[in-house]
Design an enzyme around this catalytic site. Structure first.
Site, short mmCIF file in Angstrom:
data_model
loop_
_atom_site.label_atom_id
_atom_site.label_comp_id
_atom_site.label_asym_id
_atom_site.label_seq_id
_atom_site.Cartn_x
_atom_site.Cartn_y
_atom_site.Cartn_z
N CYS A 1 3.72 39.61 -25.53
CA CYS A 1 4.72 38.88 -24.60
C CYS A 1 4.53 37.23 -24.64
O CYS A 1 5.46 36.46 -24.70
CB CYS A 1 4.38 39.23 -23.05
SG CYS A 1 2.59 38.70 -22.64
N HIS B 1 0.90 39.11 -18.10
CA HIS B 1 2.31 39.25 -18.60
C HIS B 1 3.18 37.93 -18.28
O HIS B 1 3.03 37.42 -17.52
CB HIS B 1 2.77 40.44 -18.47
CG HIS B 1 4.21 40.95 -18.91
ND1 HIS B 1 3.97 41.34 -20.51
CD2 HIS B 1 5.51 41.03 -18.72
CE1 HIS B 1 5.30 41.61 -20.74
NE2 HIS B 1 6.06 41.21 -19.93
N HIS C 1 11.44 39.71 -22.33
CA HIS C 1 10.08 39.82 -22.69
C HIS C 1 9.65 40.82 -23.50
O HIS C 1 10.79 41.63 -23.90
CB HIS C 1 9.39 39.89 -21.18
CG HIS C 1 9.61 41.22 -20.62
ND1 HIS C 1 8.69 42.19 -20.28
CD2 HIS C 1 11.08 41.87 -20.16
CE1 HIS C 1 9.42 43.25 -19.57
NE2 HIS C 1 10.67 42.76 -19.59
#
Length: 378
Positions: A67, A120, A132
């Site tokens: 990510c 994240h 993402h």
């Protein structure tokens, strides 16, 4: 220069060395709103070419990503801005904005693990969607998801940005909505427009206040104080205990805060009430300093006949280091270790010798900290 000032300024220099890298990391990117709009659109457009690429831990492309690696590469390659490499470091690099100010090109952060830490990050592309690199779930790799999906809605933490706002109707969702509403209501009366304007102003003010309080983080700690030396011998000494309450504003990279201690110093046999101002540099490091109110008549550790006194200001300076936290309900619990120096003088106000000043004032504290982000209860 007196001994106590030498010790105090030496300790202050050590803390300054800790803070400087954080200050240097706050690189403000300056550009006009028009340039910001173009830059943000380039960032979003460039990111979409990687849709479908697989997830790989540590990946920075071009064939696989994690990510933070996706954000790192897209930013560097599309607009020439090199961000930190990890999710937490990117979070600290950016500045928080409210959901109403969010626009394409901002970053959205999530807490997806049991640790309760930022884990994240995705690139917001508008209309409640973000791109993402997902590591698990029904779809993995570089994908587009919606903030309205139940999983991402429940794990969403905040929006942050490193690019200036563009205020473009094409990039800011709230402006898109506002523009549509204005066009559809062009035939409304002037009085109706005034009412809507007043209502909108109240909503903006309410959002601003809400954003401030949601950025406040409260914590309390309980510690055992100890040292390894006295003026006469070298051994482990229990120096008492302390408890602290503290609040900080997490809307900045360097998070300012205030706190109050209640500390019983068994070595000097007195109660101290430090009132501190702090800077939290990340979730693991905090520095603090402030005046100290003393109750009682302290003495030199190991010598009850040698009376001394606290200095009100400069009073105390120190640094606290904490472990990664684990979540308990809406709170986060971590272990904390701090080292602090409290200024003591002879009863006539004269400075003590270097060894006496250092061994009396330098104390370590080991304990537990419980943290409550207000955004978890508001």
């Amino acid at each position: 220069m007196s001994t106590r000032k030498v010790v105090f300024y030496t300790f202050a220099f050590f803390l300054f060395v800790l803070i400087v890298p954080q200050l240097c990391a706050q690189n403000e990117i300056k550009m006009s709103t028009g340039e910001a709009a173009i830059t943000r659109q380039k960032l979003v457009d460039y990111s979409k070419q990687f849709i479908g690429k697989p997830y790989a831990s540590g990946g920075i492309g071009p064939n696989s990503f994690d990510c933070s690696g996706l954000i790192f590469t897209v930013s560097r390659e599309s607009i020439g801005v090199q961000l930190p490499r990890t999710t937490k470091a990117i979070y600290n690099f950016c500045t928080e904005v409210s959901a109403s100010e969010r626009e394409a090109g901002d970053l959205v952060f999530f807490k997806t693990t049991s640790s309760g830490q930022i884990s994240h990050v995705g690139l917001y592309i508008g209309s409640n969607q973000f791109i993402h690199a997902a590591s698990d779930g029904p779809n993995t790799g570089v994908i587009i998801s919606s903030l309205k999906e139940s999983y991402w809605k429940s794990h969403y933490f905040c929006t942050r940005r490193y690019l200036p706002a563009s205020n473009s109707e094409l990039l800011v969702d709230s402006r898109k909505t506002s523009s549509t509403a204005e066009n559809s209501s062009a035939s409304s009366s002037a009085s109706s427009k005034s009412t809507r304007t007043a209502s909108s102003s109240n909503q903006v003010a309410g959002t601003s206040n809400d954003s401030f309080f949601r950025s406040l983080i409260l914590d309390a700690s309980l510690s055992i104080d100890w040292s390894m030396v006295t003026p006469d011998y070298f051994r482990l000494n229990c120096r008492g205990f302390d408890t602290m309450i503290h609040a900080r504003y997490a809307g900045k990279t360097l998070q300012p805060g205030v706190g109050a201690y209640i500390r019983y110093d068994a070595g000097t046999d007195n109660v101290q009430l430090p009132l501190v101002f702090s800077l939290t540099m990340n979730e693991f490091v905090r520095v603090f300093a402030g005046p100290v109110i003393s109750l009682g008549k302290p003495h030199l550790p190991g010598d009850s006949d040698y009376k001394i006194k606290n200095s009100f200001f400069p009073g105390i300076i120190g640094a606290a280091f904490s472990t990664p936290s684990f979540q308990v309900g809406k709170t986060f619990v971590s272990f904390v270790q701090d080292i602090h120096y409290t200024v003591f003088n002879d009863t006539d106000g004269a400075a003590m010798s270097f060894s006496k000043s250092l061994t009396t004032g330098l104390v370590l504290a080991t304990g537990i900290r419980v943290t409550l982000p207000l955004n978890s209860v508001l």
